[in-house]
Design a protein around this motif. Structure first.
Motif, PDB file in Angstrom:
ATOM      1  N   LEU A 156      17.645 -28.048  -3.773  1.00  0.00           N
ATOM      2  CA  LEU A 156      17.055 -27.747  -5.072  1.00  0.00           C
ATOM      3  C   LEU A 156      16.437 -29.010  -5.657  1.00  0.00           C
ATOM      4  CD1 LEU A 156      19.951 -25.601  -6.631  1.00  0.00           C
ATOM      5  CD2 LEU A 156      17.969 -24.792  -5.340  1.00  0.00           C
ATOM      6  N   HIS A 192      17.031 -18.738  -6.134  1.00  0.00           N
ATOM      7  CA  HIS A 192      16.631 -20.018  -6.746  1.00  0.00           C
ATOM      8  C   HIS A 192      15.112 -20.185  -6.796  1.00  0.00           C
ATOM      9  CE1 HIS A 192      20.692 -21.601  -6.977  1.00  0.00           C
ATOM     10  NE2 HIS A 192      20.907 -21.225  -5.731  1.00  0.00           N
ATOM     11  N   GLY A 232      14.977 -25.450  -8.873  1.00  0.00           N
ATOM     12  CA  GLY A 232      14.570 -24.326  -8.041  1.00  0.00           C
ATOM     13  C   GLY A 232      14.545 -24.724  -6.582  1.00  0.00           C
ATOM     14  N   TYR A 233      14.291 -23.755  -5.744  1.00  0.00           N
ATOM     15  CA  TYR A 233      14.306 -23.975  -4.298  1.00  0.00           C
ATOM     16  C   TYR A 233      13.203 -24.946  -3.887  1.00  0.00           C
ATOM     17  CZ  TYR A 233      13.516 -23.028   0.657  1.00  0.00           C
ATOM     18  OH  TYR A 233      13.320 -23.158   2.002  1.00  0.00           O
TER      19      TYR A 233
END
Length: 484
Positions: free
Chosen positions: A471, A361, A453-454
């Motif tokens: 996330l 991620h 995303g992370y």
């Protein structure tokens, strides 16, 4: 069994590549260079590095080797009608295979000096750890150097000093000059104990240095269109000018209390045990420790800077595991200790799965451009602007799939300004701590999609496993409204 384990190294590398196919900013030069060599050949005007040279120049010798080895498979891929992104898989897979083979050669050298059992545990330990396997296929100067370092260490163990000097010289002069502290310590040790004659060392070092320096200067000066020694400029920038500290600094002991425990995972515990049980293994360990100590004086630190030492530490851990398992039948306590040591590898595997999920991620730019192609697959004449964040988190020329689209990475354009209005689509990133960049485009663009995303991890005690990957929105895909 051993052959199966060696094949397992390649298989594990491929798993990491499949789960994380995109690259980041540190890999940008090499991945773009491989793309340009494969697709443009000698047409340097089309090369990415002349438009976006980066902070310091890097050598083309690594990308040239990967492009040459990848080319037959790229041709086959093109004949099957695969997208251009398949070329990135092929290029990274080729690099990963080269790294895997060099590691296997190192393991075979360990077997010749320490035994088959230690080689077996060395491979198993390494396969269960995240960072070494993850980086195997990543086009960094450190990984090109890692291939040569693994081969150089194998030559050292086989007492092939001439090959050791030439391989060491290639890794130092072409890719990472700081390796002179690691491989230089080994050479110094061989000189002191008398296994390497002084005259032989001087002659081979001079010949290797002259030939390798000449090679990189000639080849890289052609590609960069000016006379230069890339790694010399990198050394000047990082060491003499100490400009690398502009990218962050870490405490002196950071490699020891942060990097090594993360990289070696639970098997880090076995390193001091290995030293205690097999004292002669310190001949491998002290140059690695000395290198890290010397390198710690440089304020800017990154895990990849000391990746060459991980197989050495794992060899010491393998000595511990081999001895503990061999002696397990001598008492119930020793059997329990051996089982506990083997259990550390299971903990390694669990940690690796967590790291792999996070890494999956961590490339929102790559995910964004993939999604854009899916959303606009029936559109032609697309002119998309790729901002710095998306370019740094996964976008490469391999991800630019359409010849009838225009992809642009021009930097420092004013948000919402007239220059930005010339594009039909925008890929906008949201770096950590930054505000959402949508307000200035509220009246002119439509948000086609967002990419997450992370952003961190959280603990959920009611779930199993209790750790959750968090996330957040990282990239936006915007399309310009027709009325504008």
């Amino acid at each position: 069994m051993i052959k199966l384990l060696e094949a397992g190294v390649v298989f594990t590398m491929i798993i990491h590549l499949i789960f994380c196919p995109y690259t980041k900013v540190e890999e940008s030069f090499n991945i773009q260079a491989v793309h340009d060599i494969i697709n443009y050949g000698f047409d340097l005007e089309k090369y990415d590095h002349l438009e976006f040279p980066g902070v310091v120049p890097r050598s083309f010798l690594g990308p040239l080797a990967i492009a040459a080895l990848s080319s037959p498979f790229v041709i086959l891929s093109n004949l099957t009608g695969a997208t251009k992104f398949a070329q990135q898989y092929i290029a990274r897979g080729t690099l990963g295979l080269a790294t895997s083979l060099s590691f296997v050669i190192f393991c075979r050298a360990i077997e010749s000096g320490f035994g088959k059992s230690i080689k077996r545990w060395l491979i198993l330990i390494t396969m269960t750890q995240f960072h070494f396997m993850f980086y195997m296929s990543r086009p960094l100067p450190n990984i090109f150097a890692l291939i040569l370092v693994m081969l150089a260490l194998a030559c050292w163990l086989y007492q092939k000093h001439k090959s050791f000097i030439w391989l060491s010289g290639a890794s130092i002069i072409i890719f990472r000059f700081d390796l002179i502290m690691f491989l230089g310590l080994i050479a110094l040790h061989e000189l002191v104990v008398g296994r390497l004659a002084v005259v032989k060392f001087i002659v081979n070092t001079f010949l290797a240095g002259a030939c390798l320096l000449g090679l990189t200067v000639v080849v890289d000066s052609y590609f960069w269109q000016r006379w230069l020694w890339p790694e010399g400029e990198v050394m000047w920038f990082n060491v003499v000018l100490n400009k690398s500290s502009e990218w962050g600094t870490s405490p002196f002991l950071w490699y020891f209390y942060s990097v090594l425990p993360r990289a070696l995972s639970a098997s880090f515990i076995l390193v001091p045990v290995g030293v205690y049980l097999m004292r002669h293994v310190t001949v491998l360990l002290w140059p690695a420790v000395g290198y890290i100590v010397l390198f710690s004086f440089l304020p800017h630190k990154e895990l990849r800077f000391i990746i060459y030492t991980f197989p050495v530490f794992n060899t010491v851990a393998a000595c511990a595991l081999s001895t503990l398992v061999h002696n397990k039948d001598k008492s119930a306590l020793r059997k329990l200790v051996a089982l506990g040591a083997i259990g550390l590898l299971l903990l390694n595997t669990a940690t690796t799965l967590g790291f792999l999920l996070i890494a999956h991620h961590n490339y929102p730019g790559g995910a964004a451009i993939k999604l854009l192609h899916q959303l606009e697959k029936d559109s032609s004449g697309v002119h998309v602007h790729i901002d710095v964040f998306t370019a740094q988190t996964g976008v490469t020329r391999f991800t630019q799939l359409r010849q009838d689209w225009i992809y642009n990475k021009t930097e420092d354009l004013a948000p919402g300004g007239p220059d930005m209005m010339q594009y039909t689509h925008l890929l906008l990133g949201v770096p950590d701590g930054a505000s959402k960049p949508l307000a200035v485009y509220a009246d002119t663009h439509t948000v086609l999609a967002t990419v997450s995303g992370y952003s961190g991890i959280s603990i959920d005690k009611s779930a199993f496993p209790p750790i959750r990957v968090q996330l957040s929105e990282k990239c936006y895909i915007l399309k310009k409204n027709l009325i504008h």
